[in-house]
Design a protein around this motif. Structure first.
Motif, PDB file in Angstrom:
ATOM      1  N   PHE A  56     -22.375 -26.748  -2.188  1.00 63.14           N
ATOM      2  CA  PHE A  56     -23.380 -25.700  -2.075  1.00 63.14           C
ATOM      3  C   PHE A  56     -22.768 -24.336  -2.378  1.00 63.14           C
ATOM      4  CE2 PHE A  56     -24.312 -29.180   0.809  1.00 63.14           C
ATOM      5  CZ  PHE A  56     -25.630 -29.498   0.477  1.00 63.14           C
ATOM      6  N   GLY A  57     -23.648 -23.338  -2.499  1.00 65.38           N
ATOM      7  CA  GLY A  57     -23.191 -21.971  -2.678  1.00 65.38           C
ATOM      8  C   GLY A  57     -22.354 -21.777  -3.932  1.00 65.38           C
ATOM      9  N   LEU A  58     -21.313 -20.943  -3.799  1.00 66.07           N
ATOM     10  CA  LEU A  58     -20.453 -20.631  -4.936  1.00 66.07           C
ATOM     11  C   LEU A  58     -19.785 -21.890  -5.485  1.00 66.07           C
ATOM     12  CD1 LEU A  58     -19.052 -18.668  -6.844  1.00 66.07           C
ATOM     13  CD2 LEU A  58     -17.375 -18.203  -5.030  1.00 66.07           C
ATOM     14  N   GLU A  59     -19.481 -22.849  -4.618  1.00 67.46           N
ATOM     15  CA  GLU A  59     -18.839 -24.077  -5.077  1.00 67.46           C
ATOM     16  C   GLU A  59     -19.747 -24.840  -6.044  1.00 67.46           C
ATOM     17  OE1 GLU A  59     -16.371 -27.905  -3.190  1.00 67.46           O
ATOM     18  OE2 GLU A  59     -17.406 -26.468  -1.875  1.00 67.46           O
ATOM     19  N   TYR A  60     -21.059 -24.828  -5.758  1.00 66.92           N
ATOM     20  CA  TYR A  60     -21.991 -25.489  -6.672  1.00 66.92           C
ATOM     21  C   TYR A  60     -22.076 -24.727  -8.000  1.00 66.92           C
ATOM     22  CZ  TYR A  60     -26.158 -27.568  -8.690  1.00 66.92           C
ATOM     23  OH  TYR A  60     -27.019 -28.195  -9.551  1.00 66.92           O
ATOM     24  N   VAL A  61     -22.125 -23.404  -7.917  1.00 64.81           N
ATOM     25  CA  VAL A  61     -22.163 -22.589  -9.133  1.00 64.81           C
ATOM     26  C   VAL A  61     -20.929 -22.861  -9.985  1.00 64.81           C
ATOM     27  CG1 VAL A  61     -22.218 -20.243 -10.069  1.00 64.81           C
ATOM     28  CG2 VAL A  61     -23.546 -20.801  -8.025  1.00 64.81           C
ATOM     29  N   GLU A  62     -19.773 -22.954  -9.351  1.00 66.59           N
ATOM     30  CA  GLU A  62     -18.536 -23.228 -10.083  1.00 66.59           C
ATOM     31  C   GLU A  62     -18.568 -24.597 -10.746  1.00 66.59           C
ATOM     32  OE1 GLU A  62     -15.386 -20.496  -7.496  1.00 66.59           O
ATOM     33  OE2 GLU A  62     -15.739 -22.588  -6.937  1.00 66.59           O
ATOM     34  N   PHE A  63     -19.222 -25.572 -10.094  1.00 70.13           N
ATOM     35  CA  PHE A  63     -19.402 -26.870 -10.742  1.00 70.13           C
ATOM     36  C   PHE A  63     -20.210 -26.713 -12.023  1.00 70.13           C
ATOM     37  CE2 PHE A  63     -22.794 -30.027 -11.404  1.00 70.13           C
ATOM     38  CZ  PHE A  63     -22.033 -31.084 -11.896  1.00 70.13           C
ATOM     39  N   CYS A  64     -21.314 -25.941 -11.958  1.00 73.13           N
ATOM     40  CA  CYS A  64     -22.166 -25.735 -13.135  1.00 73.13           C
ATOM     41  C   CYS A  64     -21.422 -24.976 -14.234  1.00 73.13           C
ATOM     42  CB  CYS A  64     -23.439 -24.982 -12.743  1.00 73.13           C
ATOM     43  SG  CYS A  64     -24.547 -25.898 -11.650  1.00 73.13           S
ATOM     44  N   VAL A  65     -20.651 -23.972 -13.846  1.00 71.99           N
ATOM     45  CA  VAL A  65     -19.879 -23.205 -14.829  1.00 71.99           C
ATOM     46  C   VAL A  65     -18.879 -24.125 -15.529  1.00 71.99           C
ATOM     47  CG1 VAL A  65     -18.168 -21.373 -15.135  1.00 71.99           C
ATOM     48  CG2 VAL A  65     -20.138 -20.990 -13.641  1.00 71.99           C
ATOM     49  N   ASP A  66     -18.185 -24.926 -14.740  1.00 74.37           N
ATOM     50  CA  ASP A  66     -17.200 -25.851 -15.314  1.00 74.37           C
ATOM     51  C   ASP A  66     -17.872 -26.865 -16.237  1.00 74.37           C
ATOM     52  OD1 ASP A  66     -14.435 -27.070 -15.348  1.00 74.37           O
ATOM     53  OD2 ASP A  66     -15.572 -28.768 -14.552  1.00 74.37           O
ATOM     54  N   HIS A  81     -30.836 -24.385  -6.777  1.00 75.86           N
ATOM     55  CA  HIS A  81     -29.978 -23.240  -6.409  1.00 75.86           C
ATOM     56  C   HIS A  81     -30.059 -22.099  -7.423  1.00 75.86           C
ATOM     57  CE1 HIS A  81     -28.593 -25.754  -3.249  1.00 75.86           C
ATOM     58  NE2 HIS A  81     -27.731 -26.472  -3.952  1.00 75.86           N
ATOM     59  N   MET A  82     -31.279 -21.800  -7.870  1.00 80.90           N
ATOM     60  CA  MET A  82     -31.447 -20.725  -8.854  1.00 80.90           C
ATOM     61  C   MET A  82     -30.939 -19.386  -8.339  1.00 80.90           C
ATOM     62  SD  MET A  82     -35.165 -21.504 -10.584  1.00 80.90           S
ATOM     63  CE  MET A  82     -35.001 -20.100 -11.675  1.00 80.90           C
ATOM     64  N   GLU A  83     -31.161 -19.111  -7.040  1.00 79.12           N
ATOM     65  CA  GLU A  83     -30.763 -17.807  -6.518  1.00 79.12           C
ATOM     66  C   GLU A  83     -29.247 -17.648  -6.521  1.00 79.12           C
ATOM     67  OE1 GLU A  83     -31.854 -20.347  -2.820  1.00 79.12           O
ATOM     68  OE2 GLU A  83     -32.212 -20.297  -4.979  1.00 79.12           O
ATOM     69  N   GLU A  84     -28.508 -18.721  -6.208  1.00 83.35           N
ATOM     70  CA  GLU A  84     -27.052 -18.642  -6.241  1.00 83.35           C
ATOM     71  C   GLU A  84     -26.546 -18.511  -7.680  1.00 83.35           C
ATOM     72  OE1 GLU A  84     -24.843 -18.375  -3.796  1.00 83.35           O
ATOM     73  OE2 GLU A  84     -26.520 -18.259  -2.403  1.00 83.35           O
ATOM     74  N   ILE A  85     -27.177 -19.241  -8.584  1.00 83.69           N
ATOM     75  CA  ILE A  85     -26.793 -19.169  -9.999  1.00 83.69           C
ATOM     76  C   ILE A  85     -27.040 -17.766 -10.547  1.00 83.69           C
ATOM     77  CG2 ILE A  85     -27.420 -19.992 -12.310  1.00 83.69           C
ATOM     78  CD1 ILE A  85     -27.904 -22.765 -10.895  1.00 83.69           C
ATOM     79  N   SER A  86     -28.152 -17.159 -10.148  1.00 82.22           N
ATOM     80  CA  SER A  86     -28.451 -15.793 -10.589  1.00 82.22           C
ATOM     81  C   SER A  86     -27.446 -14.804 -10.017  1.00 82.22           C
ATOM     82  CB  SER A  86     -29.868 -15.410 -10.154  1.00 82.22           C
ATOM     83  OG  SER A  86     -30.172 -14.086 -10.530  1.00 82.22           O
ATOM     84  N   ARG A  87     -27.056 -15.033  -8.785  1.00 85.98           N
ATOM     85  CA  ARG A  87     -26.110 -14.121  -8.125  1.00 85.98           C
ATOM     86  C   ARG A  87     -24.749 -14.103  -8.826  1.00 85.98           C
ATOM     87  NH1 ARG A  87     -27.671 -15.533  -3.561  1.00 85.98           N
ATOM     88  NH2 ARG A  87     -28.972 -13.736  -3.107  1.00 85.98           N
ATOM     89  N   TYR A  88     -24.392 -15.225  -9.437  1.00 87.08           N
ATOM     90  CA  TYR A  88     -23.100 -15.336 -10.128  1.00 87.08           C
ATOM     91  C   TYR A  88     -23.285 -15.562 -11.631  1.00 87.08           C
ATOM     92  CZ  TYR A  88     -21.249 -15.887  -5.387  1.00 87.08           C
ATOM     93  OH  TYR A  88     -20.912 -15.696  -4.070  1.00 87.08           O
ATOM     94  N   VAL A  89     -24.377 -15.046 -12.174  1.00 89.15           N
ATOM     95  CA  VAL A  89     -24.679 -15.317 -13.581  1.00 89.15           C
ATOM     96  C   VAL A  89     -23.612 -14.750 -14.519  1.00 89.15           C
ATOM     97  CG1 VAL A  89     -26.081 -13.241 -13.996  1.00 89.15           C
ATOM     98  CG2 VAL A  89     -26.616 -15.385 -15.223  1.00 89.15           C
ATOM     99  N   HIS A  90     -22.866 -13.754 -14.050  1.00 87.79           N
ATOM    100  CA  HIS A  90     -21.809 -13.179 -14.892  1.00 87.79           C
ATOM    101  C   HIS A  90     -20.739 -14.217 -15.243  1.00 87.79           C
ATOM    102  CE1 HIS A  90     -20.267 -12.786 -10.761  1.00 87.79           C
ATOM    103  NE2 HIS A  90     -19.060 -12.865 -11.289  1.00 87.79           N
ATOM    104  N   LEU A  91     -20.582 -15.235 -14.397  1.00 88.22           N
ATOM    105  CA  LEU A  91     -19.606 -16.287 -14.698  1.00 88.22           C
ATOM    106  C   LEU A  91     -20.015 -17.088 -15.930  1.00 88.22           C
ATOM    107  CD1 LEU A  91     -18.884 -17.598 -11.073  1.00 88.22           C
ATOM    108  CD2 LEU A  91     -17.554 -15.944 -12.416  1.00 88.22           C
ATOM    109  N   PHE A  92     -21.310 -17.225 -16.140  1.00 86.31           N
ATOM    110  CA  PHE A  92     -21.818 -17.913 -17.328  1.00 86.31           C
ATOM    111  C   PHE A  92     -21.747 -16.990 -18.549  1.00 86.31           C
ATOM    112  CE2 PHE A  92     -23.752 -19.950 -13.671  1.00 86.31           C
ATOM    113  CZ  PHE A  92     -23.584 -21.302 -13.958  1.00 86.31           C
TER     114      PHE A  92
END
Length: 337
Positions: A56-66, A81-92
């Protein structure tokens, strides 16, 4: 070849993948999908499928980025988890993946939590809001129920943060429990049953206690540019059973235009309203493709592909949908292996 990734979608992703793939311009796409269940129907149309981890959270976003980085993904269309993905969209952004998500974090968060969204819209004169109260204790629930019934409303309640019909209940004090045992599963409960259940704890997650809207319900499927300029809006009237009508209703199109101009929601989104005494009142706005969008596309507008074009920054002429179409759906068996 444009590579598209969709994470943990509903089964209707099967339709949206095929609509984008079979686009009128012949643009080639390759699809990737992930889900905790590798046999989920949402993955059936994908060219490549993977299993999601329980994080969950940033860990899930990092999975998607990877995942995007490893598979050279050009476009990411998230659902979970759209809200978390949006919060860290700069990683994409850093790896060159375009993400179909609202980048206005405050707006996105408010759309996901219904009470915050109602508060945000209260003074904007965009669409009528149902009468409601937010409660966290049984005493507050009782007071809200009494105030709403005194105002002449039938009453329902639902969590402030939920998806679809999860947690939605209608208060009906005329229920016959014995008769219901022999009938269909119902969404109704009595005030006494709800109050006793909520009284079992000192405090519970926020519930919205609100007037029950009993008129016709519409889903207005919309697509806008990255800057939130509305390209098309198509009202889909929910009728009996599985029957829908794509209806050109000026009042609803005006609501869609006002909301688009004020909120600037990008790409695909869905506005749900229901009439009460002749007035369309807002249920919710979903900042993603709706579950019934594939029915709306019978208008002749390929809305998933239109949203992809908007994400790619292409110049798009506003389409001309066909209205007056009555439609439904039936199950179709599909061979998975």
């Amino acid at each position: 070849m444009t590579r598209v990734y969709m994470n943990r979608w509903f089964s209707v992703a099967y339709h949206y993948i095929n609509m984008i793939r079979n686009n009128p311009d012949g643009e080639p796409f390759e699809f990737y999908g992930t889900h905790p269940d590798i046999n989920h129907m949402s993955l059936l149309a994908a060219d490549h499928a993977g299993t999601e981890p329980a994080v969950f959270g940033l860990e899930y976003v990092e999975f998607c980025v990877d995942f995007c980085k490893r598979n050279s993904i050009d476009i990411f269309i998230p659902r979970l988890h759209m809200e978390e993905i949006s919060r860290y969209v700069h990683l994409f952004d850093e790896i060159g993946t375009k993400v179909m998500v609202c980048r206005d974090i405050q707006l996105l968060d408010s759309m996901i939590e219904k009470d915050k969204f109602y508060e945000a819209l209260a003074d904007k004169n965009l669409v009528s809001i149902p009468d409601y109260r937010v409660v966290n204790t049984a005493a507050e629930f009782k007071r809200a129920y009494e105030e709403l019934t005194a105002a002449g409303h039938k009453v329902c309640f639902k969590p402030t943060k939920s998806e679809g019909g999860m947690g939605f209940r209608i208060i009906n004090n005329e229920r016959n429990p014995l008769r219901e045992l022999y009938g269909y599963v119902t969404l109704s409960t009595t005030f006494k049953q709800a109050y006793e259940t909520l009284s079992s704890t000192d405090r519970f997650d926020s519930l919205m206690v609100m007037e029950l809207l009993e008129g016709i319900e519409y889903s207005i499927d919309c697509v806008a540019t990255a800057e939130g300029e509305l390209l098309t809006a198509i009202p889909r009237r929910k009728s009996t059973g599985r029957t829908y009508l794509l209806e050109e209703t000026p009042e609803l199109l005006d609501i869609a235009n006002r909301i688009a101009k004020a909120l600037r929601i990008p790409y695909a989104f869905n506005i749900q309203v229901r009439y009460s005494h002749g007035v369309p009142k807002l249920l919710e706005i979903n900042p993603r493709m709706s579950g019934g969008l594939y029915i709306t596309c019978l208008s002749g507008v390929n809305m998933p592909y239109l949203a992809v074009q908007a994400l790619q920054g292409k110049a798009i002429a506003p389409p001309v949908p066909r209205f007056g179409i009555q439609a439904g759906y039936v199950e179709q068996p599909l061979i998975m292996k």
